[in-house]
Design a protein around this motif. Structure first.
Motif, short mmCIF file in Angstrom:
data_model
loop_
_atom_site.label_atom_id
_atom_site.label_comp_id
_atom_site.label_asym_id
_atom_site.label_seq_id
_atom_site.Cartn_x
_atom_site.Cartn_y
_atom_site.Cartn_z
N GLY A 3 43.04 30.16 48.47
CA GLY A 3 41.59 30.01 48.78
C GLY A 3 40.60 31.15 49.06
N LYS A 4 41.22 32.33 49.32
CA LYS A 4 40.27 33.34 49.50
C LYS A 4 39.69 33.90 48.12
CE LYS A 4 41.38 34.79 53.84
NZ LYS A 4 40.51 34.62 55.18
N LYS A 5 38.53 34.63 48.39
CA LYS A 5 37.43 34.96 47.25
C LYS A 5 37.80 36.54 47.26
CE LYS A 5 35.11 31.21 46.55
NZ LYS A 5 33.86 30.15 46.68
N VAL A 6 38.01 36.91 46.10
CA VAL A 6 38.21 38.23 45.76
C VAL A 6 37.16 39.04 44.86
CG1 VAL A 6 39.70 40.53 45.42
CG2 VAL A 6 40.61 38.47 46.46
N LEU A 7 36.57 40.19 45.01
CA LEU A 7 35.52 40.58 43.79
C LEU A 7 36.38 42.01 43.74
CD1 LEU A 7 33.36 41.05 42.10
CD2 LEU A 7 32.07 41.87 43.89
N ILE A 8 36.59 42.45 42.42
CA ILE A 8 37.26 43.67 42.11
C ILE A 8 36.14 44.35 41.22
CG2 ILE A 8 39.00 44.68 40.96
CD1 ILE A 8 41.00 42.40 41.19
N VAL A 9 35.70 45.36 41.69
CA VAL A 9 34.78 46.20 41.16
C VAL A 9 35.47 47.31 40.35
CG1 VAL A 9 32.45 47.44 41.16
CG2 VAL A 9 33.02 45.55 42.76
N TYR A 10 35.53 47.35 39.05
CA TYR A 10 36.40 47.88 38.45
C TYR A 10 35.67 48.86 37.38
CZ TYR A 10 39.71 48.99 34.46
OH TYR A 10 40.45 49.38 33.24
N ALA A 11 35.97 50.59 37.40
CA ALA A 11 35.26 51.41 36.75
C ALA A 11 36.16 52.19 35.93
CB ALA A 11 34.54 52.12 37.71
N HIS A 12 36.91 51.84 34.87
CA HIS A 12 37.45 52.46 33.89
C HIS A 12 37.10 52.15 32.54
CE1 HIS A 12 40.48 55.00 31.87
NE2 HIS A 12 40.57 55.57 33.02
N GLN A 13 36.89 52.97 31.58
CA GLN A 13 36.77 52.67 30.14
C GLN A 13 37.71 52.12 29.40
OE1 GLN A 13 37.01 55.68 31.41
NE2 GLN A 13 35.10 56.94 31.39
N GLU A 14 38.95 52.24 29.64
CA GLU A 14 40.27 51.93 28.95
C GLU A 14 41.15 50.70 29.60
OE1 GLU A 14 41.01 52.90 25.50
OE2 GLU A 14 42.61 51.35 26.39
N PRO A 15 41.26 49.77 28.88
CA PRO A 15 42.19 48.59 29.52
C PRO A 15 43.61 49.17 29.40
CG PRO A 15 40.71 47.92 27.74
CD PRO A 15 40.47 49.22 27.64
N LYS A 16 43.87 50.13 28.46
CA LYS A 16 45.34 50.58 28.55
C LYS A 16 45.57 51.58 29.49
CE LYS A 16 45.46 49.85 23.51
NZ LYS A 16 45.16 50.76 22.25
N SER A 17 44.62 51.91 30.36
CA SER A 17 44.77 52.84 31.29
C SER A 17 45.69 52.55 32.45
CB SER A 17 43.25 53.68 31.68
OG SER A 17 42.82 52.43 32.40
N PHE A 18 46.14 53.61 33.14
CA PHE A 18 46.86 53.30 34.50
C PHE A 18 45.97 52.52 35.52
CE2 PHE A 18 49.05 54.04 38.56
CZ PHE A 18 50.08 53.87 38.32
N ASN A 19 44.67 52.70 35.50
CA ASN A 19 43.58 51.85 36.13
C ASN A 19 43.61 50.54 35.57
OD1 ASN A 19 41.72 53.28 38.28
ND2 ASN A 19 42.38 54.70 37.09
N GLY A 20 43.66 50.51 34.36
CA GLY A 20 43.77 49.06 33.83
C GLY A 20 45.05 48.16 34.16
N SER A 21 46.16 48.94 34.27
CA SER A 21 47.34 48.41 34.64
C SER A 21 46.98 47.95 36.22
CB SER A 21 48.44 49.47 34.58
OG SER A 21 48.63 49.57 33.20
N LEU A 22 46.44 48.54 36.96
CA LEU A 22 46.34 48.39 38.53
C LEU A 22 45.42 47.09 38.59
CD1 LEU A 22 46.03 52.06 39.82
CD2 LEU A 22 47.81 50.33 40.21
N LEU A 23 44.44 47.21 37.64
CA LEU A 23 43.77 45.92 37.57
C LEU A 23 44.13 44.67 37.60
CD1 LEU A 23 40.71 44.49 37.74
CD2 LEU A 23 40.69 45.20 35.17
N LYS A 24 45.16 44.78 36.27
CA LYS A 24 45.72 43.59 35.81
C LYS A 24 46.63 43.05 36.91
CE LYS A 24 48.38 42.52 31.34
NZ LYS A 24 49.59 42.65 31.87
N ILE A 25 47.36 43.96 37.46
CA ILE A 25 48.34 43.65 38.59
C ILE A 25 47.66 42.76 39.78
CG2 ILE A 25 49.53 44.74 40.51
CD1 ILE A 25 50.66 46.65 38.43
N ALA A 26 46.44 43.36 40.15
CA ALA A 26 45.83 42.91 41.31
C ALA A 26 45.22 41.36 40.74
CB ALA A 26 44.50 43.42 41.62
N VAL A 27 44.54 41.24 39.50
CA VAL A 27 44.22 39.69 39.38
C VAL A 27 45.35 38.98 39.14
CG1 VAL A 27 43.33 38.53 37.27
CG2 VAL A 27 42.43 41.03 37.62
N GLU A 28 46.58 39.30 38.69
CA GLU A 28 47.98 38.51 38.39
C GLU A 28 48.14 37.95 39.74
OE1 GLU A 28 49.15 39.76 33.95
OE2 GLU A 28 50.62 40.65 35.95
#
Lengths: 227, 227
Positions: A3-28
Motif C-alpha cells: 500500500g505504500k507509495k514510492v517515487l524513485i527519481v533516477y538520474a542515469h543515462q544508461e539502463p545497463k549501468s550499475f545505477n540502472g541495476s539498482l533502480l531495477k532492483i528497487a522497482v522489483e
C-alpha cells in the motif's frame, strides 16, 4: 510494505549501468512488497534542469525584473506552473517515500537531478516562510539518497568523511522541506571492483529494501554529519 | 592586476537582479585594473546542464553501454568533445581566476551552474587518475564563489555554519582539480534588506575586488569548514 507509495527519481543515462541495476532492483523488490512504485527517469524524460521563465504559464507577477523564487511561488498559488512541474509535484505529493538514485558527480548530485530539486520543490508546495525544517510542508514522507561513487571508500576518506557532502542534499533540501531522511545507500566504485563484488553490492541493496520500512530516520542535525 | 585573465561564470536569469549588479561591478572593477575579463552568462547562452551522449562528437568508445565519465575522457583525448565544452575549456585554460556568481539554490549552486561543472571539468582536462587535489591539472589558478542567499545570516546559523555547504563546491570541485580557493563572498538576503544596505553590499564587493590579488587562498581542508 503493502500500500505504500514510492517515487524513485533516477538520474542515469544508461539502463545497463550499475545505477540502472539498482533502480531495477528497487522497482522489483518494492513492487513485490505490494508498494506502488513510480519512476521519474530524468534523462529518458529529457527533464529540463534550467530554472527559467518557461516554468510559468502565462503572464508574470513582475515582468520588469524576473525573480524565479517569487514567480514560481506566485504561479504555484495561481495553478500556473508548467505541466512537467505539476506532474512531478503530484508524484511527490502522493509518495510516502522518495528514493534518489544517481551517480555522484563532483561530491554532489548530477545537474539534471539538482534541476529537479530546484524546479519541483517550489515555495508554497514544499516549504513556506515559517514552514521549514520540522515544520516543512512535505512532512510524513521519507527520503533516501542511493548513489554510486567513482572513487573507492578509502579515497573518499582521504579528504574527509563522505557524510560531509550529504549535508546540502539531506539537510539543506529534504530536511528543509520536512521530509525525514533514511541512512544513505552508497555503492563505492562499482566500476572498479570485481563482478563478484558488484553482485554482493546488488544483493545488499535488495536485502536492505526488505526491511526498509522498519528503519528509523537519521537525526538530521550537524552531529550526524560532522561528529 | 594588469594582465591577469578572469573568467566569470554567471548563473542568473535577470540582468537587473542583485547578482546582475555584482557581475557588473566585477567586470567594471577588474577591467579598470587592466585585467582581461570573460563572462560565461549561462542562462543567456542557454547552457546545457545535462550530461548526455551529445557531448561527444562522432562515434563512442563503447556504444554498448554509455558511460559518461569514460566517454568524455576518451573524447577529450581525441579532440571530440562538443563545441560548447571546448569553448568553455579554452576559457578555463586561459584564466588566472575563476569567479562563480550565482544565487544559492538549496544550499548549493543552481543546476545550470552544476551542469557547467559536470560537463566542462572532464577527466584529462581538469584532473586525472593520480592528478587530483594539490596535484590536479588546473593548478596555478584561483577561484572564488560569490553568491547571494534567500535567508538571512541568522537563519543560516540555525541549521549550522554556512561553511558546511561550501565543502562540495570548494573542496569537492575546485580543490579536487588543483585550483586554489579564495574566501567566498556571500551577500545575505539582498531581497529582504533596505536599499541602503544593498548599496553597502555592492560597495563592499567593489572594495574587496580592489585588493583581491593580494589575498591568500584559504587552507581548503576539513578544519576550515568544520572547525
Amino acid at each position: 510494505m503493502a500500500g505504500k507509495k514510492v517515487l524513485i527519481v533516477y538520474a542515469h543515462q544508461e539502463p545497463k549501468s550499475f545505477n540502472g541495476s539498482l533502480l531495477k532492483i528497487a522497482v522489483e523488490e518494492l513492487t513485490k512488497q505490494g508498494c506502488s512504485v513510480t519512476v521519474s527517469d530524468l534523462y529518458a524524460m529529457q527533464f529540463e534542469p534550467r530554472a527559467t521563465r518557461n516554468d510559468i504559464v502565462g503572464h508574470l507577477h513582475n515582468s520588469e525584473a524576473f525573480n524565479y523564487g517569487v514567480e514560481t511561488w506566485e504561479a504555484y498559488k495561481r495553478g500556473c506552473l508548467s505541466k512537467d512541474l505539476v506532474e512531478e509535484q503530484k508524484k511527490v505529493r502522493e509518495a510516502d517515500l522518495l528514493i534518489f538514485q544517481f551517480p555522484l558527480f563532483w561530491f554532489n548530485m548530477p545537474a539534471i537531478l539538482k534541476g529537479w530539486m530546484d524546479r519541483v520543490l517550489v515555495r508554497g508546495f514544499a516549504y513556506d516562510l515559517s514552514k521549514i525544517y520540522d515544520g516543512g510542508l512535505l512532512q510524513d514522507k521519507l527520503s533516501l539518497f542511493s548513489f554510486t561513487t567513482g572513487g573507492s571508500k578509502e579515497k573518499f576518506a582521504i579528504g574527509g568523511d563522505i557524510r560531509y557532502l550529504l549535508w546540502p542534499m539531506q539537510h539543506g533540501i529534504m530536511h528543509f522541506c520536512g521530509v525525514k531522511v533514511l541512512e544513505p545507500h552508497i555503492c563505492y566504485a562499482p566500476e572498479n571492483v570485481s563482478e563478484e563484488k558488484r553482485k554482493e553490492m546488488l544483493a545488499a541493496w535488495t536485502q536492505r529494501l526488505k526491511t526498509l520500512w522498519k528503519e528509523e530516520p537519521i537525526n538530521c542535525s550537524p552531529e550526524w554529519y560532522f561528529k
